[in-house]
Scaffold this motif. Structure first.
Motif, mmCIF file in Angstrom:
data_model
loop_
_atom_site.group_PDB
_atom_site.id
_atom_site.type_symbol
_atom_site.label_atom_id
_atom_site.label_comp_id
_atom_site.label_asym_id
_atom_site.label_seq_id
_atom_site.Cartn_x
_atom_site.Cartn_y
_atom_site.Cartn_z
ATOM 1 N N SER A 350 20.003 6.554 -10.989
ATOM 2 C CA SER A 350 19.304 6.332 -12.580
ATOM 3 C C SER A 350 20.686 5.059 -13.102
ATOM 4 C CB SER A 350 20.352 7.786 -13.866
ATOM 5 O OG SER A 350 21.908 7.827 -12.451
ATOM 6 N N ARG A 351 20.825 4.374 -12.586
ATOM 7 C CA ARG A 351 21.831 3.140 -12.935
ATOM 8 C C ARG A 351 20.257 2.474 -13.514
ATOM 9 N NH1 ARG A 351 23.938 4.262 -8.387
ATOM 10 N NH2 ARG A 351 26.622 4.598 -8.050
ATOM 11 N N VAL A 352 19.017 2.324 -13.131
ATOM 12 C CA VAL A 352 17.791 1.299 -13.571
ATOM 13 C C VAL A 352 17.473 2.888 -14.739
ATOM 14 C CG1 VAL A 352 15.483 0.533 -13.276
ATOM 15 C CG2 VAL A 352 17.728 0.297 -11.718
ATOM 16 N N ASP A 353 17.908 1.891 -16.200
ATOM 17 C CA ASP A 353 16.304 2.808 -16.722
ATOM 18 C C ASP A 353 15.042 2.701 -17.325
ATOM 19 O OD1 ASP A 353 18.958 3.661 -18.980
ATOM 20 O OD2 ASP A 353 19.240 1.521 -18.409
ATOM 21 N N ARG A 354 14.725 1.633 -16.441
ATOM 22 C CA ARG A 354 13.246 1.532 -16.440
ATOM 23 C C ARG A 354 12.491 0.567 -15.224
ATOM 24 N NH1 ARG A 354 10.374 0.015 -22.329
ATOM 25 N NH2 ARG A 354 8.492 0.024 -21.021
ATOM 26 N N TRP A 355 12.040 1.175 -14.868
ATOM 27 C CA TRP A 355 11.242 0.251 -13.838
ATOM 28 C C TRP A 355 9.594 0.048 -13.572
ATOM 29 C CZ3 TRP A 355 13.663 0.207 -8.997
ATOM 30 C CH2 TRP A 355 15.299 1.000 -8.898
ATOM 31 N N PHE A 356 10.184 -1.846 -13.604
ATOM 32 C CA PHE A 356 8.450 -2.365 -13.943
ATOM 33 C C PHE A 356 8.777 -2.863 -12.396
ATOM 34 C CE2 PHE A 356 10.642 -2.578 -17.669
ATOM 35 C CZ PHE A 356 9.846 -2.180 -18.060
ATOM 36 N N LEU A 357 7.362 -1.713 -11.264
ATOM 37 C CA LEU A 357 6.579 -2.133 -10.282
ATOM 38 C C LEU A 357 5.968 -3.118 -9.815
ATOM 39 C CD1 LEU A 357 6.408 1.484 -9.163
ATOM 40 C CD2 LEU A 357 8.909 -0.067 -8.597
ATOM 41 N N ALA A 358 6.438 -4.280 -9.401
ATOM 42 C CA ALA A 358 5.450 -5.535 -8.795
ATOM 43 C C ALA A 358 4.289 -5.401 -7.509
ATOM 44 C CB ALA A 358 6.173 -6.760 -9.248
ATOM 45 N N GLY A 359 3.288 -5.268 -7.577
ATOM 46 C CA GLY A 359 2.702 -5.785 -6.593
ATOM 47 C C GLY A 359 2.941 -6.499 -5.315
ATOM 48 N N LEU A 360 3.317 -6.821 -4.009
ATOM 49 C CA LEU A 360 3.064 -8.114 -3.592
ATOM 50 C C LEU A 360 2.230 -8.268 -2.371
ATOM 51 C CD1 LEU A 360 6.934 -8.239 -2.245
ATOM 52 C CD2 LEU A 360 6.408 -9.028 -4.522
ATOM 53 N N ASP A 361 1.226 -7.541 -2.416
ATOM 54 C CA ASP A 361 0.223 -7.855 -1.869
ATOM 55 C C ASP A 361 -0.575 -9.151 -1.603
ATOM 56 O OD1 ASP A 361 -0.239 -5.567 -4.243
ATOM 57 O OD2 ASP A 361 -2.772 -5.732 -3.833
ATOM 58 N N GLY A 362 -0.582 -9.607 -3.042
ATOM 59 C CA GLY A 362 -1.152 -10.998 -3.049
ATOM 60 C C GLY A 362 -0.345 -11.729 -2.808
ATOM 61 N N ASP A 363 1.201 -11.420 -2.440
ATOM 62 C CA ASP A 363 1.859 -12.589 -1.310
ATOM 63 C C ASP A 363 1.959 -12.548 -0.093
ATOM 64 O OD1 ASP A 363 2.941 -13.681 -4.258
ATOM 65 O OD2 ASP A 363 3.626 -11.705 -4.461
ATOM 66 N N THR A 364 1.887 -11.863 0.478
ATOM 67 C CA THR A 364 1.756 -11.751 1.790
ATOM 68 C C THR A 364 0.891 -10.387 2.616
ATOM 69 O OG1 THR A 364 3.124 -11.027 3.154
ATOM 70 C CG2 THR A 364 3.898 -10.520 1.017
ATOM 71 N N PRO A 365 0.432 -10.018 3.381
ATOM 72 C CA PRO A 365 -0.240 -8.874 4.040
ATOM 73 C C PRO A 365 0.328 -8.178 4.376
ATOM 74 C CG PRO A 365 -1.243 -10.869 5.495
ATOM 75 C CD PRO A 365 0.322 -11.369 4.688
ATOM 76 N N ARG A 366 2.217 -8.224 4.335
ATOM 77 C CA ARG A 366 3.553 -6.768 4.403
ATOM 78 C C ARG A 366 3.939 -6.478 2.787
ATOM 79 N NH1 ARG A 366 8.016 -10.290 6.651
ATOM 80 N NH2 ARG A 366 8.586 -8.519 6.604
ATOM 81 N N GLY A 367 3.167 -7.134 2.049
ATOM 82 C CA GLY A 367 3.563 -6.308 0.754
ATOM 83 C C GLY A 367 2.996 -5.046 0.160
ATOM 84 N N LEU A 368 3.507 -4.377 -0.470
ATOM 85 C CA LEU A 368 3.108 -3.408 -1.270
ATOM 86 C C LEU A 368 2.092 -3.542 -2.472
ATOM 87 C CD1 LEU A 368 5.560 -0.989 0.030
ATOM 88 C CD2 LEU A 368 3.734 -0.401 0.711
ATOM 89 N N ARG A 369 1.167 -2.831 -2.773
ATOM 90 C CA ARG A 369 0.547 -2.695 -3.910
ATOM 91 C C ARG A 369 1.755 -2.072 -4.770
ATOM 92 N NH1 ARG A 369 -3.444 0.616 -3.695
ATOM 93 N NH2 ARG A 369 -4.214 0.044 -5.874
ATOM 94 N N ALA A 370 1.903 -2.316 -5.920
ATOM 95 C CA ALA A 370 2.642 -1.432 -7.333
ATOM 96 C C ALA A 370 2.629 0.214 -7.246
ATOM 97 C CB ALA A 370 3.008 -2.163 -8.179
ATOM 98 N N GLU A 371 0.554 0.771 -6.765
ATOM 99 C CA GLU A 371 1.011 1.856 -7.013
ATOM 100 C C GLU A 371 1.634 2.323 -5.577
ATOM 101 O OE1 GLU A 371 -1.989 -0.567 -9.421
ATOM 102 O OE2 GLU A 371 -1.431 -0.555 -7.486
ATOM 103 N N ALA A 372 1.172 1.916 -4.368
ATOM 104 C CA ALA A 372 1.774 2.604 -3.773
ATOM 105 C C ALA A 372 3.031 2.984 -3.656
ATOM 106 C CB ALA A 372 2.225 1.609 -2.096
ATOM 107 N N LEU A 373 4.036 1.977 -4.085
ATOM 108 C CA LEU A 373 5.463 2.029 -4.958
ATOM 109 C C LEU A 373 5.923 3.245 -5.492
ATOM 110 C CD1 LEU A 373 6.994 -2.070 -5.489
ATOM 111 C CD2 LEU A 373 7.203 -0.622 -3.830
ATOM 112 N N GLY A 374 4.997 3.681 -6.543
ATOM 113 C CA GLY A 374 5.030 4.755 -6.780
ATOM 114 C C GLY A 374 4.781 5.336 -6.627
#
Length: 426
Positions: A350-374
């Protein structure tokens, strides 16, 4: 044909089919073919899960303030590959890196090398040719089988042990600790910078015959919370040595542990190095490291941090808890697929009031899509306010539009997030 640095780096990605392939035989064979250069008369190797880069920078600052010429090897880089190798505080030049890669290529013949192994050999080569006094080498992954471990260190620092890179190092702190202990050498000092290290680490160090300098036992630190000494802190050693010092310029509370471990390593080498208290104090007041609670904006306060595992997230939580004011915290967060996303978000909670989830799949094959974070949030922190974005830039733009002047924006979760933040303006 002479390759540019960019061309060399692209080429190195093709010389081994595995991005990560632990083991020392390949890199040692090439190193020996190059004449087995030692990077410096004195070598300090820094391993651990978190805090390595800060500890390297603090060691570098203290030694340079004392008049020593240093060579530093760290990874990964944030913006430019040249950041990985510093000679006397200056990033390696393109031409020097290219010349070193040519020497490595000539020596390796048909021996496959990974991208990281090329970089490690280049660091050793360039430091040896520069004639530095002290080499400070950061372990890339693990310890025992990391390419850096072809060099016998005169002193070792192991900062912390936590769950990360489990596919290569093991699924518990004891197993990971045993792997990281592999950089220690018999009879040489090994500083353990964590107050509660896993027994697996300590047992492996004892088996190796290392001289253990243990935080909380061999040395410790005292940070006044109030009173006239609140702007200072004290480092103490069991031999009676005491230093009264300014607070580190590096912001997070965990930096006292990193600074203390760096001081302990230099103290263990005092027969071969003279680093006066004034040099330690000078470095503490000046050393800053990109991507470690780095301020990139004010009103709203905007910070970039490379923290990417639960232990790093707990350190961020500790820093947030210590901040005054009642503004909101907005997190721009992206992660790689092999990271403990649930552990990270639960550590901040709860220390974070709002999360803005950023996809990293365009930066590296190891990166997660934002929807996967969600999807992880759905289980780990379902009550969190969150929104998915395709990349760091769009997530940061949305956070900036949502933030008030008294709020804090924290961009973190990966070196890829930090790199994007430091090269993007919104």
């Amino acid at each position: 044909m002479t390759r540019t640095l960019a061309e060399w780096l692209t080429y190195q990605e093709t010389t081994n089919v595995h991005e990560i392939e632990l083991g020392l035989d390949r890199v040692r064979n090439v190193w020996e073919a190059m004449g087995s250069p030692r990077p410096a008369p004195l070598v300090i190797t820094v391993g651990g899960t978190n805090g390595k880069g800060s500890t390297v920078a603090l060691l570098e600052g203290m030694l340079r303030a004392a008049g020593y010429r240093t060579g530093c090897y760290t990874s990964p880089h944030l913006v430019h590959y040249n950041e990985r190798i510093r000679i006397d505080g200056v990033d390696a030049a393109d031409a020097d890196l290219v010349a070193s890669f040519e020497r490595i290529e000539s020596a390796r013949g048909t021996i496959a090398q990974t991208y990281f192994e090329f970089g490690t050999l280049a660091a050793i080569d360039l430091m040896a040719r520069a004639g530095v006094d002290v080499a400070i080498l950061e372990v890339g992954l693990g310890g025992r089988l990391d390419a850096v471990n072809i060099i016998d260190a005169d002193a070792v620092v192991i900062t912390t042990i936590d769950l990360d890179h489990q596919a290569w190092l093991g699924n518990d702190r004891d197993s990971i600790g045993r792997e990281k202990a592999g950089i220690a050498r018999a009879g040489q000092p090994t500083v353990v910078g964590e107050l509660a290290p896993p027994e697996g680490l300590l047992a492996a160090l004892r088996d190796a015959g290392a001289h253990i300098e243990l935080a909380g036992s061999s040395y410790w630190w005292d940070v006044p919370a109030s009173g006239p000494a609140v702007g200072t802190w004290r480092w103490l050693h069991s031999d009676g040595t005491t230093l009264d010092l300014p607070r580190p310029a590096l912001a997070a509370p965990v930096q006292f542990a990193n600074a203390s471990a760096a001081i302990a390593a230099l103290h263990a080498l005092r027969a071969r190095l003279h680093v006066p208290a004034a040099a330690v104090a000078e470095a503490l007041a000046q050393v800053r490291v990109d991507g470690r609670l780095q301020r990139v904006g004010e009103r709203p306060l905007t910070l970039v941090d490379v923290g990417h595992n639960p232990q790093a997230a707990r350190a961020l939580a500790e820093w947030l808890d210590a901040q005054p004011g009642d503004g909101q915290v907005l997190a721009v967060y992206g992660a790689l697929g092999d990271k403990d996303v649930a552990g990270v978000v639960m550590a901040l909670g709860s220390r974070v009031d709002r999360w803005f989830l950023a996809g990293l799949d365009g930066d590296t094959p190891r990166g997660l899509r934002a929807e996967a974070l969600g999807e992880v949030f759905d289980t780990a922190l379902p009550e969190a306010m969150r929104q998915a974005y395709p990349d760091v830039a769009s997530a940061w733009q949305a956070a900036r539009e949502a933030a008030g002047e008294g709020d804090t924006i924290l961009l973190f979760g990966s070196f890829f997030v930090a790199s994007a933040a430091l090269t993007t303006r919104v």
